[in-house]
Scaffold this motif. Structure first.
Motif, PDB file in Angstrom:
ATOM      1  N   ARG A 109       0.837  -1.194   0.000  1.00  0.00           N
ATOM      2  CA  ARG A 109       0.000   0.000   0.000  1.00  0.00           C
ATOM      3  C   ARG A 109       0.872   1.243   0.000  1.00  0.00           C
ATOM      4  O   ARG A 109       1.954   1.272   0.574  1.00  0.00           O
ATOM      5  N   LEU A 110       0.371   2.278  -0.671  1.00  0.00           N
ATOM      6  CA  LEU A 110       1.090   3.537  -0.658  1.00  0.00           C
ATOM      7  C   LEU A 110       1.112   4.107   0.745  1.00  0.00           C
ATOM      8  O   LEU A 110       0.125   4.040   1.479  1.00  0.00           O
ATOM      9  N   GLN A 111       2.248   4.684   1.110  1.00  0.00           N
ATOM     10  CA  GLN A 111       2.390   5.265   2.433  1.00  0.00           C
ATOM     11  C   GLN A 111       1.617   6.575   2.523  1.00  0.00           C
ATOM     12  O   GLN A 111       1.568   7.360   1.580  1.00  0.00           O
ATOM     13  N   GLU A 112       1.014   6.792   3.677  1.00  0.00           N
ATOM     14  CA  GLU A 112       0.323   8.050   3.907  1.00  0.00           C
ATOM     15  C   GLU A 112       1.341   9.168   4.094  1.00  0.00           C
ATOM     16  O   GLU A 112       2.436   8.945   4.600  1.00  0.00           O
ATOM     17  N   PRO A 113       1.012  10.407   3.687  1.00  0.00           N
ATOM     18  CA  PRO A 113       1.930  11.520   3.908  1.00  0.00           C
ATOM     19  C   PRO A 113       2.255  11.656   5.393  1.00  0.00           C
ATOM     20  O   PRO A 113       1.411  11.462   6.256  1.00  0.00           O
ATOM     21  N   SER A 114       3.487  11.983   5.678  1.00  0.00           N
ATOM     22  CA  SER A 114       3.925  12.078   7.064  1.00  0.00           C
ATOM     23  C   SER A 114       4.876  13.254   7.237  1.00  0.00           C
ATOM     24  O   SER A 114       5.608  13.622   6.306  1.00  0.00           O
ATOM     25  N   LEU A 115       4.858  13.823   8.433  1.00  0.00           N
ATOM     26  CA  LEU A 115       5.807  14.888   8.754  1.00  0.00           C
ATOM     27  C   LEU A 115       7.195  14.329   9.022  1.00  0.00           C
ATOM     28  O   LEU A 115       8.184  15.055   8.979  1.00  0.00           O
ATOM     29  N   TYR A 116       7.262  13.034   9.298  1.00  0.00           N
ATOM     30  CA  TYR A 116       8.546  12.414   9.639  1.00  0.00           C
ATOM     31  C   TYR A 116       9.290  12.070   8.353  1.00  0.00           C
ATOM     32  O   TYR A 116       9.325  10.931   7.905  1.00  0.00           O
ATOM     33  N   THR A 117       9.890  13.108   7.789  1.00  0.00           N
ATOM     34  CA  THR A 117      10.505  13.003   6.471  1.00  0.00           C
ATOM     35  C   THR A 117      11.901  12.399   6.517  1.00  0.00           C
ATOM     36  O   THR A 117      12.275  11.616   5.647  1.00  0.00           O
ATOM     37  N   VAL A 118      12.673  12.752   7.532  1.00  0.00           N
ATOM     38  CA  VAL A 118      14.090  12.386   7.581  1.00  0.00           C
ATOM     39  C   VAL A 118      14.293  11.181   8.497  1.00  0.00           C
ATOM     40  O   VAL A 118      13.833  11.176   9.646  1.00  0.00           O
ATOM     41  N   LYS A 119      14.979  10.178   7.990  1.00  0.00           N
ATOM     42  CA  LYS A 119      15.281   8.996   8.784  1.00  0.00           C
ATOM     43  C   LYS A 119      16.652   9.087   9.442  1.00  0.00           C
ATOM     44  O   LYS A 119      16.869   8.520  10.517  1.00  0.00           O
ATOM     45  N   ALA A 120      17.578   9.785   8.794  1.00  0.00           N
ATOM     46  CA  ALA A 120      18.925   9.891   9.356  1.00  0.00           C
ATOM     47  C   ALA A 120      19.684  11.018   8.681  1.00  0.00           C
ATOM     48  O   ALA A 120      19.409  11.382   7.528  1.00  0.00           O
ATOM     49  N   VAL A 121      20.631  11.573   9.424  1.00  0.00           N
ATOM     50  CA  VAL A 121      21.596  12.532   8.884  1.00  0.00           C
ATOM     51  C   VAL A 121      22.956  12.117   9.425  1.00  0.00           C
ATOM     52  O   VAL A 121      23.094  11.868  10.629  1.00  0.00           O
ATOM     53  N   PHE A 122      23.937  12.022   8.548  1.00  0.00           N
ATOM     54  CA  PHE A 122      25.276  11.709   9.043  1.00  0.00           C
ATOM     55  C   PHE A 122      26.346  12.339   8.165  1.00  0.00           C
ATOM     56  O   PHE A 122      26.112  12.664   6.989  1.00  0.00           O
ATOM     57  N   ILE A 123      27.511  12.531   8.770  1.00  0.00           N
ATOM     58  CA  ILE A 123      28.667  13.104   8.082  1.00  0.00           C
ATOM     59  C   ILE A 123      29.824  12.130   8.245  1.00  0.00           C
ATOM     60  O   ILE A 123      30.145  11.721   9.365  1.00  0.00           O
ATOM     61  N   LEU A 124      30.447  11.772   7.131  1.00  0.00           N
ATOM     62  CA  LEU A 124      31.576  10.849   7.128  1.00  0.00           C
ATOM     63  C   LEU A 124      32.815  11.566   6.613  1.00  0.00           C
ATOM     64  O   LEU A 124      32.711  12.561   5.881  1.00  0.00           O
ATOM     65  N   ASP A 125      33.990  11.064   7.006  1.00  0.00           N
ATOM     66  CA  ASP A 125      35.220  11.633   6.465  1.00  0.00           C
ATOM     67  C   ASP A 125      35.572  10.945   5.144  1.00  0.00           C
ATOM     68  O   ASP A 125      34.810  10.108   4.642  1.00  0.00           O
ATOM     69  N   SER A 126      36.713  11.290   4.595  1.00  0.00           N
ATOM     70  CA  SER A 126      37.080  10.782   3.277  1.00  0.00           C
ATOM     71  C   SER A 126      37.390   9.288   3.272  1.00  0.00           C
ATOM     72  O   SER A 126      37.537   8.686   2.206  1.00  0.00           O
ATOM     73  N   ASP A 127      37.502   8.689   4.447  1.00  0.00           N
ATOM     74  CA  ASP A 127      37.694   7.243   4.555  1.00  0.00           C
ATOM     75  C   ASP A 127      36.389   6.497   4.833  1.00  0.00           C
ATOM     76  O   ASP A 127      36.394   5.268   4.965  1.00  0.00           O
ATOM     77  N   GLY A 128      35.305   7.231   4.956  1.00  0.00           N
ATOM     78  CA  GLY A 128      34.020   6.605   5.249  1.00  0.00           C
ATOM     79  C   GLY A 128      33.763   6.404   6.722  1.00  0.00           C
ATOM     80  O   GLY A 128      32.808   5.717   7.098  1.00  0.00           O
ATOM     81  N   SER A 129      34.581   6.997   7.588  1.00  0.00           N
ATOM     82  CA  SER A 129      34.400   6.867   9.038  1.00  0.00           C
ATOM     83  C   SER A 129      33.415   7.917   9.544  1.00  0.00           C
ATOM     84  O   SER A 129      33.417   9.062   9.073  1.00  0.00           O
ATOM     85  N   ARG A 130      32.614   7.531  10.513  1.00  0.00           N
ATOM     86  CA  ARG A 130      31.589   8.426  11.056  1.00  0.00           C
ATOM     87  C   ARG A 130      32.206   9.552  11.885  1.00  0.00           C
ATOM     88  O   ARG A 130      33.067   9.332  12.728  1.00  0.00           O
ATOM     89  N   LEU A 131      31.717  10.769  11.629  1.00  0.00           N
ATOM     90  CA  LEU A 131      32.088  11.925  12.446  1.00  0.00           C
ATOM     91  C   LEU A 131      30.883  12.434  13.228  1.00  0.00           C
ATOM     92  O   LEU A 131      31.002  12.812  14.395  1.00  0.00           O
ATOM     93  N   LEU A 132      29.742  12.468  12.583  1.00  0.00           N
ATOM     94  CA  LEU A 132      28.497  12.941  13.207  1.00  0.00           C
ATOM     95  C   LEU A 132      27.348  12.127  12.628  1.00  0.00           C
ATOM     96  O   LEU A 132      27.320  11.884  11.423  1.00  0.00           O
ATOM     97  N   ALA A 133      26.424  11.715  13.483  1.00  0.00           N
ATOM     98  CA  ALA A 133      25.281  10.932  12.979  1.00  0.00           C
ATOM     99  C   ALA A 133      24.104  11.058  13.929  1.00  0.00           C
ATOM    100  O   ALA A 133      24.278  11.077  15.152  1.00  0.00           O
ATOM    101  N   LYS A 134      22.914  11.144  13.335  1.00  0.00           N
ATOM    102  CA  LYS A 134      21.669  11.110  14.096  1.00  0.00           C
ATOM    103  C   LYS A 134      20.659  10.289  13.314  1.00  0.00           C
ATOM    104  O   LYS A 134      20.403  10.556  12.127  1.00  0.00           O
TER     105      LYS A 134
END
Length: 210
Positions: free
Chosen positions: A37-62
């Motif tokens: 079924r199609l998902q209903e519209p939701s305010l919860y748009t973002v599942k994650a935000v993260f920033i990685l360095d040039s090696d792919g290692s995590r620096l910041l994540a939520k």
């Protein structure tokens, strides 16, 4: 002649032909969904935000839901995303049912993740706001060294843009104003004398760099 009970049942969709032939019209059947079924519209748009360095290692994540409940699962996902995006010039990727928009800056990769049915433009607005807000806060290009030195400020910026997966703000100027207001307010009510002195030193440092 065969008995009526032995006659083959009409194929679905042949009700009209049966009616024209004088036979009984089968009752209308409710069409059942075949796929998801199609998902209903939701305010919860973002599942994650993260920033990685040039090696792919995590620096910041939520992460804002339990799609990846453990840190191990999150980091595996981040590594897969990095491997898929680090050598491409595109700004949008799709992986594991997720829509991912991303941007590179010197030695950093910034990512915003939504579900497969989210509007890429909404996710891109979050990414652009995050990048420009960090750029304004650092007063120069967004890079790993500056991010590590200002991690608390980076989290404040992110919290002003997204809260629990809901997009709160997409204007970088508004984000910076709110972050400065929160910092000033905490300085007046909660900081110790030592913290106030340190804050003053930081302001002198920023004025010199500016």
């Amino acid at each position: 002649m065969q008995r009526p009970e032995a006659w083959p049942r009409p194929h679905p969709g042949e009700g009209a032909a049966a009616a024209q032939a004088g036979g009984p019209t089968p009752p209308a059947r409710t069409k059942e969904p075949v796929g998801p079924r199609l998902q209903e519209p939701s305010l919860y748009t973002v599942k994650a935000v993260f920033i990685l360095d040039s090696d792919g290692s995590r620096l910041l994540a939520k992460y804002y839901d339990d799609t990846f409940p453990s840190t191990k699962e999150q980091m595996v996902f981040e590594k897969n995303v990095f491997n898929k995006t680090s050598r491409t010039d595109s700004e949008i990727a799709f992986l594991g049912g997720m829509t991912i928009v991303y941007k590179s800056s010197i030695d950093l990769f910034l990512y915003v993740v939504g579900t497969s049915y989210e509007n890429e433009l909404m996710l891109m607005a979050v990414l652009t706001c995050l990048f420009e807000s960090l750029n304004h806060m650092f007063r120069k290009n967004v890079e790993k060294r500056w991010l590590l030195d200002n991690m608390d400020g980076a989290f404040l910026v992110l919290d002003e843009i997204v809260d629990g997966g809901v997009i709160l703000e997409s204007d970088p100027q508004q984000v910076i104003q709110k972050v400065n207001f929160r910092a000033d307010d905490s300085g007046l009510t909660e900081q110790s004398v030592a913290q106030v002195l340190q804050s003053a030193k930081d302001q002198i440092k920023w004025s010199i760099l500016k």
